[in-house]
Write a protein that holds these residues in place. Structure first.
Motif, mmCIF file in Angstrom:
data_model
loop_
_atom_site.group_PDB
_atom_site.id
_atom_site.type_symbol
_atom_site.label_atom_id
_atom_site.label_comp_id
_atom_site.label_asym_id
_atom_site.label_seq_id
_atom_site.Cartn_x
_atom_site.Cartn_y
_atom_site.Cartn_z
ATOM 1 N N UNK A 210 -2.018 -6.998 13.255
ATOM 2 C CA UNK A 210 -2.434 -7.700 12.053
ATOM 3 C C UNK A 210 -2.493 -6.683 10.922
ATOM 4 N N UNK A 211 -1.954 -7.056 9.778
ATOM 5 C CA UNK A 211 -1.997 -6.210 8.585
ATOM 6 C C UNK A 211 -2.885 -6.911 7.564
ATOM 7 N N UNK A 212 -3.950 -6.225 7.140
ATOM 8 C CA UNK A 212 -4.938 -6.832 6.255
ATOM 9 C C UNK A 212 -5.074 -5.988 4.985
ATOM 10 N N UNK A 213 -4.763 -6.577 3.836
ATOM 11 C CA UNK A 213 -4.958 -5.844 2.579
ATOM 12 C C UNK A 213 -6.437 -5.790 2.200
ATOM 13 N N UNK B 127 -5.028 7.619 10.048
ATOM 14 C CA UNK B 127 -5.091 7.156 8.657
ATOM 15 C C UNK B 127 -4.147 7.970 7.793
ATOM 16 N N UNK B 128 -3.668 7.341 6.747
ATOM 17 C CA UNK B 128 -3.019 8.032 5.639
ATOM 18 C C UNK B 128 -3.946 7.772 4.459
ATOM 19 N N UNK B 129 -4.710 8.791 4.045
ATOM 20 C CA UNK B 129 -5.768 8.587 3.042
ATOM 21 C C UNK B 129 -5.288 7.799 1.817
ATOM 22 N N UNK C 113 -4.573 -1.987 4.847
ATOM 23 C CA UNK C 113 -3.723 -1.369 3.832
ATOM 24 C C UNK C 113 -4.378 -1.517 2.466
ATOM 25 N N UNK C 114 -4.303 -0.436 1.683
ATOM 26 C CA UNK C 114 -4.880 -0.447 0.343
ATOM 27 C C UNK C 114 -4.155 -1.458 -0.525
ATOM 28 N N UNK C 115 -4.931 -2.214 -1.286
ATOM 29 C CA UNK C 115 -4.368 -3.227 -2.172
ATOM 30 C C UNK C 115 -5.093 -3.154 -3.510
ATOM 31 N N UNK C 116 -4.324 -3.103 -4.595
ATOM 32 C CA UNK C 116 -4.930 -3.108 -5.932
ATOM 33 C C UNK C 116 -5.247 -4.520 -6.387
ATOM 34 N N UNK C 117 -4.531 -5.497 -5.831
ATOM 35 C CA UNK C 117 -4.671 -6.880 -6.276
ATOM 36 C C UNK C 117 -5.602 -7.679 -5.400
ATOM 37 N N UNK C 118 -5.550 -8.980 -5.599
ATOM 38 C CA UNK C 118 -6.334 -9.919 -4.825
ATOM 39 C C UNK C 118 -5.834 -9.892 -3.386
ATOM 40 N N UNK C 119 -6.748 -9.723 -2.425
ATOM 41 C CA UNK C 119 -6.368 -9.655 -1.015
ATOM 42 C C UNK C 119 -5.778 -10.959 -0.515
#
Length: 175
Positions: free
Chosen positions: A35-38, A60-62, A79-85
């Motif tokens: 599962x990939x979760x922003x 991790x990749x910081x 995964x890092x997300x700048x927007x709405x998850x």
């Protein structure tokens, strides 16, 4: 009719009411599913998944990605997300994670310590599991589910048999 067969030996899920959970699996393998979760807050999400849900930070990749794991084949990528998850029109992330009965209460308590309103349950289901539903900081809906003891003469067993699912060793063809 499909030719189902008993394949419990390939599952990492221990069986029985007194089953002991395996340690987190730290081996590297080709993941058959994940599962990939922003998330907007990688650090807070990782903390909740590790301290609340019992996952380990496999690597991790910081600032970019955290690969979490519990048992073999229970992989989550934050995964890092700048927007709405959850972009408009997208469905919520819903993940079901197997555990053993002895873990249900401790996972619920650990999550409540981190976020008091994050947990619903425990509750029993009609398909013989005891579950808790958890909402994580990034809004994922995670259900921890543990098998309850199987009674061969129960209504659940009869319901399963009616759709062709038989207990291991049952003369109906399940073993």
């Amino acid at each position: 009719m499909a030719d189902y067969f008993n394949a419990f030996e390939m599952s990492p899920v221990p069986d029985g009411p007194d089953a002991v959970a395996p340690d987190p699996f730290l081996g590297i393998y080709a993941m058959p599913m994940f599962v990939k979760i922003p998330t907007r807050d990688l650090r807070a999400s990782t903390d909740f998944w590790v301290r609340g849900l019992g996952f380990v930070d496999l690597f991790s990749i910081p600032g970019q990605i955290v690969h979490l794991r519990r048992w073999a084949f229970q992989d989550v990528l934050l995964v890092a997300s700048d927007g709405d998850a959850t972009p408009s029109g997208a469905s919520l992330v819903q993940v079901f994670v197997s555990c053993v009965l002895g873990q249900v209460e401790s996972v619920a308590e650990a999550c409540r310590q981190l976020s008091p309103d994050s947990v619903t349950g425990p509750y029993d289901t009609a398909w013989r599991t005891r579950d808790i539903a958890v909402v994580t900081p990034e809004g994922a809906h995670v259900t921890f589910t543990a098998a309850t003891p199987f009674a061969p003469d129960s209504e659940v067993a009869r319901d399963f048999a009616a759709v062709g699912i038989f207990a291991p060793g049952d003369s109906g063809g399940g073993a």
